[in-house]
Design a protein around this motif. Structure first.
Motif, PDB file in Angstrom:
ATOM      1  N   PRO A  33       0.889  -1.310  -0.186  1.00 52.96           N
ATOM      2  CA  PRO A  33      -0.014  -0.032  -0.159  1.00 52.96           C
ATOM      3  C   PRO A  33       0.845   1.362  -0.123  1.00 52.96           C
ATOM      4  N   SER A  34       0.283   2.306  -0.198  1.00 56.01           N
ATOM      5  CA  SER A  34       1.056   3.690  -0.347  1.00 56.01           C
ATOM      6  C   SER A  34       1.721   4.046   0.847  1.00 56.01           C
ATOM      7  N   SER A  35       1.238   3.626   2.025  1.00 58.96           N
ATOM      8  CA  SER A  35       1.961   4.086   3.164  1.00 58.96           C
ATOM      9  C   SER A  35       3.694   3.616   3.254  1.00 58.96           C
ATOM     10  N   SER A  89      -1.862  -2.333   4.962  1.00 56.65           N
ATOM     11  CA  SER A  89      -3.052  -1.844   5.033  1.00 56.65           C
ATOM     12  C   SER A  89      -3.427  -1.356   6.745  1.00 56.65           C
ATOM     13  N   ASP A  92      -1.752   2.075   7.081  1.00 53.89           N
ATOM     14  CA  ASP A  92      -2.517   3.095   6.476  1.00 53.89           C
ATOM     15  C   ASP A  92      -3.934   3.157   7.364  1.00 53.89           C
ATOM     16  N   ASN A  95      -2.649   5.517  10.123  1.00 53.60           N
ATOM     17  CA  ASN A  95      -2.207   6.699   9.832  1.00 53.60           C
ATOM     18  C   ASN A  95      -3.393   7.727   9.624  1.00 53.60           C
ATOM     19  N   SER A 102       2.428  10.044  11.770  1.00 51.94           N
ATOM     20  CA  SER A 102       2.534   9.408  10.397  1.00 51.94           C
ATOM     21  C   SER A 102       3.643   8.269  10.443  1.00 51.94           C
TER      22      SER A 102
END
Length: 470
Positions: A33-35, A89, A92, A95, A102
């Motif tokens: 995922p983007s994190s 996930s 994320d 966050n 973060s």
């Protein structure tokens, strides 16, 4: 027979085993995922990474300005493939659940490279805010001051309590009475079975589960029947070639069923029951005899044999659950049948740890506690990969009952068997590698069990004579 050790011989050497948490081809290239904004996969060849580079890597979570209102926390772990996606996930989710912190992930190569880098970062004063370790590796780190203790009062404030964890898992989280690890899960060695093959063999009970076997003879008969009903004629698939960890998982499970224990006193000698150890090895050989089970599988060929219906059952870790579901295999899971009197499930646990910091910031430490509490309370998603959540309220939730096969082996937490404690034991350790070095030739029938056992014990006694490097 009283515990004893008799180092009288050596056996041949086998290569070190692969990553046990998933099939390498399946895991490779999986997006996270983007994190995972600063993801670094460090291979074994990067094991000589210098301390200066480690310092830069650990600093990736440091706020860029002292006046920043949001705390940027660093999180190291060794989770890849489906596990890495799920953890991403959860990161994320944390966050997005608040605007104070973060968390940034750094993913490092599984096994010795990871543990070496984590120790160097802690000793060098540039540790990440939080990391994942296998619980069985903690005894090699906590005594050297490489880990800080968690704040149980703060966890209580966040709704996390000792009574929320199974007794065996909680005990594994402590060092000298201090909470040095917070277990996220347990991942035991289990028995998979193809439900269609089992049904064709008449081996399913009225509840749809595999019939119970309580003696060695009953289990061999069960395996033979499933072998007759399979396409390849094997009742069992078990991969061991080049994988000392998988050899140890099976040995530890059955040796414990027979009543055996192992102790590794530093400065002493390995304490074990030689007679039971030999009996265990002979029992395993009877299961990989070329008839009941293939005599020479590695991990990949054993998995393939089970996927293609050429074997009715498969010995392995619970982390293969996602792989088999993705392949459309009709399967269920049970504990390894207790055929010798003592129920046992060899296991390890992924655990959150606080790598040592000389002057930790109280606010950052509080946020890390909040992150761990968030993950524990949301670990139903983590269970999808096959792991048993360590946080009991998740397992006790009715939603967990809907997870199949996970809910069918949840009681393994009552019978977990971790590695004997030493600075060199635990997942991906020298202890497992040396077991494989000596036992592969035993499993391949080129060395008698007693010779392989003596060679392994001699190797372990040499390690016990040395002080911990940390």
């Amino acid at each position: 027979m009283p515990p004893r050790n008799t180092p009288t011989g050596r056996a041949g050497v086998a290569p070190a085993g692969p990553n046990p948490h998933g099939t390498a081809p399946e895991s490779a290239g999986r997006a996270t995922p983007s994190s995972l904004t600063r993801r670094r996969l460090l291979t074994g060849g990067a094991g000589l990474l210098g301390a200066g580079a480690l310092a830069s890597l650990a600093a990736c979570g440091t706020p860029s300005a002292s006046g920043a209102t949001q705390q940027n926390l660093s999180f190291w772990h060794l989770l890849s493939g489906p596990d890495g996606v799920t953890m991403g996930s959860l990161v994320d989710g944390f966050n997005g659940s608040q605007d104070v912190a973060s968390l940034t992930q750094t993913v490092l190569a599984w096994g010795s490279p990871y543990y070496t880098k984590l120790a160097m970062a802690s000793a060098g004063g540039r540790a990440p805010d939080v990391a994942i370790m296998h619980a069985a590796r903690v005894p090699g780190y906590a005594p050297g001051g490489l880990l800080d203790s968690w704040d149980m009062d703060l966890f209580a404030e966040l709704g996390i309590r000792e009574e929320d964890f199974p007794e065996r898992i909680w005990a594994k989280s402590l060092h000298d009475g201090e909470l040095t690890a917070v277990c996220l899960d347990s991942h035991p060695f289990v028995l998979y079975y193809n439900t269609e093959i089992a049904e064709a063999a008449g081996a399913l009970g009225s509840d749809g589960l595999l019939e119970e076997a309580t003696t060695p003879e009953q289990f061999r008969d069960l395996a033979a029947r499933l072998g007759d009903a399979s396409d390849g004629g094997h009742g069992l698939a078990f991969g061991y070639l080049g994988d000392g960890s998988n050899m140890w998982r099976m040995f530890s499970t059955y040796y414990t069923q027979m009543g055996g224990t192992v102790e590794l006193p530093i400065g002493g000698t390995m304490q074990y029951d030689e007679g039971l150890a030999v009996d265990t090895l002979e029992w395993i050989l009877s299961l990989i005899d070329g008839d009941i089970g293939n005599a020479s599988h590695d991990g990949g060929t054993a998995i393939s044999e089970f996927i293609t219906g050429k074997a009715g059952m498969f010995y392995g870790g619970v982390w293969e659950t996602g792989n088999y579901k993705a392949q459309g295999v009709p399967f269920d899971i049970s504990l390894v049948p207790n055929v010798f009197g003592t129920p046992a499930a060899y296991a390890d646990s992924h655990a959150f740890v606080l790598p040592h910091q000389t002057n930790p910031d109280p606010e950052r430490r509080r946020l890390v506690h909040e992150f761990v509490a968030y993950v524990l309370k949301n670990s139903l998603d983590w269970a999808a990969a096959g792991h048993i959540p360590a946080y009991s309220p998740v397992v006790d939730d009715p939603a967990y009952d809907d997870l199949v096969p996970q809910s069918h082996y949840a009681d393994a937490t009552d019978y977990l068997v971790y590695d004997p404690e030493a600075w060199f034991s635990g997942s991906g350790s020298d202890f497992h590698r040396y077991f494989g070095d000596h036992m592969q030739n035993v499993f391949m029938r080129t060395v008698p069990p007693i010779d392989g056992l003596n060679g392994f014990v001699e190797r372990i006694n040499a390690l016990l004579a040395k002080p911990s490097p940390v």
